[in-house]
Design a protein around this motif. Sequence first.
Motif, PDB file in Angstrom:
ATOM      1  N   LEU A   1     -10.068  14.609  16.813  1.00 16.10           N
ATOM      2  CA  LEU A   1     -10.433  13.190  16.672  1.00 16.10           C
ATOM      3  C   LEU A   1      -9.183  12.318  16.581  1.00 16.10           C
ATOM      4  O   LEU A   1      -8.293  12.588  15.783  1.00 16.10           O
ATOM      5  CB  LEU A   1     -11.278  12.994  15.404  1.00 16.10           C
TER       6      LEU A   1
ATOM      7  N   PRO B   1       4.665   4.353  -0.851  1.00 14.28           N
ATOM      8  CA  PRO B   1       3.226   4.606  -0.630  1.00 14.28           C
ATOM      9  C   PRO B   1       2.608   3.664   0.398  1.00 14.28           C
ATOM     10  O   PRO B   1       1.703   4.073   1.142  1.00 14.28           O
ATOM     11  CB  PRO B   1       2.604   4.409  -2.017  1.00 14.28           C
ATOM     12  N   MET B   2       3.103   2.428   0.469  1.00 15.51           N
ATOM     13  CA  MET B   2       2.535   1.502   1.460  1.00 15.51           C
ATOM     14  C   MET B   2       2.841   1.979   2.875  1.00 15.51           C
ATOM     15  O   MET B   2       1.945   2.042   3.732  1.00 15.51           O
ATOM     16  CB  MET B   2       3.084   0.088   1.243  1.00 15.51           C
TER      17      MET B   2
ATOM     18  N   ALA C   1       3.667   5.001   3.783  1.00 20.25           N
ATOM     19  CA  ALA C   1       2.971   6.280   4.005  1.00 20.25           C
ATOM     20  C   ALA C   1       1.523   6.016   4.430  1.00 20.25           C
ATOM     21  O   ALA C   1       0.987   6.695   5.310  1.00 20.25           O
ATOM     22  CB  ALA C   1       3.030   7.138   2.745  1.00 20.25           C
ATOM     23  N   ALA C   2       0.890   5.015   3.812  1.00 16.72           N
ATOM     24  CA  ALA C   2      -0.490   4.686   4.172  1.00 16.72           C
ATOM     25  C   ALA C   2      -0.553   4.075   5.576  1.00 16.72           C
ATOM     26  O   ALA C   2      -1.480   4.358   6.343  1.00 16.72           O
ATOM     27  CB  ALA C   2      -1.093   3.734   3.140  1.00 16.72           C
ATOM     28  N   GLN C   3       0.421   3.240   5.920  1.00 16.80           N
ATOM     29  CA  GLN C   3       0.444   2.681   7.279  1.00 16.80           C
ATOM     30  C   GLN C   3       0.601   3.798   8.306  1.00 16.80           C
ATOM     31  O   GLN C   3       0.009   3.764   9.383  1.00 16.80           O
ATOM     32  CB  GLN C   3       1.580   1.653   7.415  1.00 16.80           C
TER      33      GLN C   3
ATOM     34  N   ALA D   1      -0.281   7.030   7.846  1.00 15.24           N
ATOM     35  CA  ALA D   1      -1.511   7.835   7.868  1.00 15.24           C
ATOM     36  C   ALA D   1      -2.610   7.102   8.626  1.00 15.24           C
ATOM     37  O   ALA D   1      -3.406   7.716   9.337  1.00 15.24           O
ATOM     38  CB  ALA D   1      -1.957   8.150   6.438  1.00 15.24           C
ATOM     39  N   ARG D   2      -2.663   5.779   8.497  1.00 16.75           N
ATOM     40  CA  ARG D   2      -3.718   5.008   9.163  1.00 16.75           C
ATOM     41  C   ARG D   2      -3.672   5.163  10.675  1.00 16.75           C
ATOM     42  O   ARG D   2      -4.708   5.078  11.344  1.00 16.75           O
ATOM     43  CB  ARG D   2      -3.605   3.522   8.783  1.00 16.75           C
TER      44      ARG D   2
ATOM     45  N   PHE E   1       6.176  -4.219   5.708  1.00 21.86           N
ATOM     46  CA  PHE E   1       4.819  -4.081   6.230  1.00 21.86           C
ATOM     47  C   PHE E   1       4.711  -4.608   7.661  1.00 21.86           C
ATOM     48  O   PHE E   1       4.203  -3.934   8.557  1.00 21.86           O
ATOM     49  CB  PHE E   1       3.851  -4.834   5.301  1.00 21.86           C
TER      50      PHE E   1
ATOM     51  N   GLN F   1      -4.461  -7.712  15.094  1.00 22.08           N
ATOM     52  CA  GLN F   1      -5.406  -7.203  14.097  1.00 22.08           C
ATOM     53  C   GLN F   1      -4.874  -5.891  13.519  1.00 22.08           C
ATOM     54  O   GLN F   1      -4.323  -5.065  14.230  1.00 22.08           O
ATOM     55  CB  GLN F   1      -6.798  -7.079  14.704  1.00 22.08           C
ATOM     56  N   LEU F   2      -5.044  -5.751  12.210  1.00 18.28           N
ATOM     57  CA  LEU F   2      -4.398  -4.644  11.505  1.00 18.28           C
ATOM     58  C   LEU F   2      -5.270  -3.393  11.433  1.00 18.28           C
ATOM     59  O   LEU F   2      -4.761  -2.306  11.284  1.00 18.28           O
ATOM     60  CB  LEU F   2      -3.991  -5.071  10.097  1.00 18.28           C
ATOM     61  N   HIS F   3      -6.569  -3.531  11.495  1.00 17.67           N
ATOM     62  CA  HIS F   3      -7.426  -2.335  11.442  1.00 17.67           C
ATOM     63  C   HIS F   3      -8.779  -2.640  12.053  1.00 17.67           C
ATOM     64  O   HIS F   3      -9.081  -3.752  12.373  1.00 17.67           O
ATOM     65  CB  HIS F   3      -7.595  -1.808  10.025  1.00 17.67           C
TER      66      HIS F   3
END
Lengths: 401, 401
Positions: free
Chosen positions: A29, A203-204, A206-208, A210-211, A304, A399-401
Amino acid sequence: MISIQAAWDLIENSVAPGPDQTVRLMNALGCVLAEDVHCTINSPPFDKSMMDGFGIKSADFASGLRTFCIVGELMAGHTSQHVLQSGEAIQIMTGAPIPAGVDAVIQVEETKQNGSDVEITTDRLIEPHHNIVKCGESMRVGETLVTSGKQLQPQDIGLLAELGRHEILVRRPPTIAVLATGDELVPVDAEPGAGQIRNSNEPMLAAQIARVGCQPVPIGIARDNREDLHAKITQGLKADILCLSGGVSAGKKDLVPSELARAGVVEVFHRVALKPGKPIWFGVLKGEHPRYVFGLPGNPVSSFVCFELFVRAAIRRWIGLCDSTPRLQQAKLSQPFSMTSNRPTLFPSAVSRNGSEVWVTPSLWKGSFDLRATIESNALAYFHEAGEYREGDDIEVLQLH
Amino acid sequence: MISIQAAWDLIENSVAPGPDQTVRLMNALGCVLAEDVHCTINSPPFDKSMMDGFGIKSADFASGLRTFCIVGELMAGHTSQHVLQSGEAIQIMTGAPIPAGVDAVIQVEETKQNGSDVEITTDRLIEPHHNIVKCGESMRVGETLVTSGKQLQPQDIGLLAELGRHEILVRRPPTIAVLATGDELVPVDAEPGAGQIRNSNEPMLAAQIARVGCQPVPIGIARDNREDLHAKITQGLKADILCLSGGVSAGKKDLVPSELARAGVVEVFHRVALKPGKPIWFGVLKGEHPRYVFGLPGNPVSSFVCFELFVRAAIRRWIGLCDSTPRLQQAKLSQPFSMTSNRPTLFPSAVSRNGSEVWVTPSLWKGSFDLRATIESNALAYFHEAGEYREGDDIEVLQLH
């Protein structure tokens, strides 16, 4: 100082697509396909009933016959050797292969069974192929179904499963190291002392990472001295992409560019006409397996925004998407907006729908330090120049997500 | 047969929000927050320099002074005890705390250093707080920052990190078992015999589950006999939600509803006026830790659509989102469309942007067996009734990703 577009062009030209890997279909996926998928089966593989009901000859029905003799029943997954004769019906389940002689299936709700007979109770027109899907009606051997470069969605995975492709060749997503720099930083679970703040960028980012389906590799905090920076940059360069934050502006302790140079990373650009994020640095460690390095500015919103604008462009290029530059879309400005910066600005904003139209509302954002204002934002509005923008103006948004 | 809206209402009323769990902030992306987050720090925690440059008294500059005596330098992460006097400047880096007596920072690019003196070369107006962010300007102790029910994005994670929240209370996403039923199915890596097809629903549903951040639990294939179904349903009921596919329509071997009843699962609804997906079944196994069971129709597009429409609604409710029903949006039809079905239809379609307007184009889709047509689809267009739709008509769409 270069333009945002020039930075995108330099990333596009500097980053080479990464290697392919074989993954299990169950884990595919979101992966980007690295092969063209050709159809190796007909689907359905046989003429198939779409309904639970009775298979008959449509000519019988057309001639006025309504009562048929039931000669058997056929479940999905089974086959029948009987060749249906005029006046006969065979009970058949959804998904079962159509037996020879049958050319229509009457759904069970339109029949009434009396012992070994079945009566058809509908008066609708029954044409040949009624409730029958023909072999190959969805896809046929030899057709190209999905092409290299497609990001796999659940329905692609279903289709590949139909073909028996339990393994598939995809682009390997890059591993991305995150290294925050600065004497002022303490880990997130520590209490900051005087003049200190927590390392919230790790962490921010890392989340970006992972997203977008990549693997973050947190390296921790490098202090503002050459030894520590050198050691942690060396560690970070084991990943495919290294994102540093901080240490790239004009300060006395902004050692990142010179330490990257010492590690062999060649600068591609430094500083982009952009707000927030002007000090951004990008370079390449050349070699058989090249590494790409971003020096992101340390302020949280700058970090970011530069990730979304530039690191994502590099990731898109690495995983072999045709177009690596971020996809800007149009939206209508929901309220007047005064843009005072003399640099092109990516302004944290909220995109929403008004009927079929997309609107954008700039958030109450105070500057690159103000991460709080971004939490209700789902987009960046791209204001190219200073000026008074009016309600209803067309604005480019990311758009971010 | 109930309406789609009635099915959504029944799901909303039947599904109770699941339990909370504490997760590490590094793993919280996409999780739904289960607590209100209040601000426990001022951010920035101290007056902070936004630039690399020289800290001065703005009154000195206003009085015409341009050359200052450098009395020290201050890096980020360090503090100064010196109280700045008139005529003095202190070299200061981005992120460093503003020393007493300083009320403006002149960026280094607007200065020229001569030994122990620095000359300011700009003539712009320098107001108090120039290039200084005041303590608490982004957020202040006691404010509510993020409320329970929010799905965490990277910038939320950055904000929580600023607060030192290295652990956070979130909703636990449900585990979701996938159980395909049918004698006609063979595993994806097997060669189908006569009348057989591969179990493509399992990887497709697993991918749909993973896409919404939940854990798929594949149970394999249950044959069309009570023993096998019973054993595998028992296994599947260990998960929070069980999705079966196949065996719910009107066929002789459609044993799923009766076997679920035997396992204690109480039917909530069976059959929805919907195309594709009419035979959908939903029930609840009551108890201290209730389980929710969907019997999805076996045809691939029916299974796909019913997951997006109904299973996702149950997931949204389980993880405590305020509004559990799918979020339909408006789009303009890009071409005339003839809708012939007498049932409300969710038609695989492609949504695209034309400027700031959203358009929808129905795919060339042949029916519930035709998964191939969905691979270029990113939405389902919701046609409520039969009729001739015109280009430009407003259509409700459910976007898939």
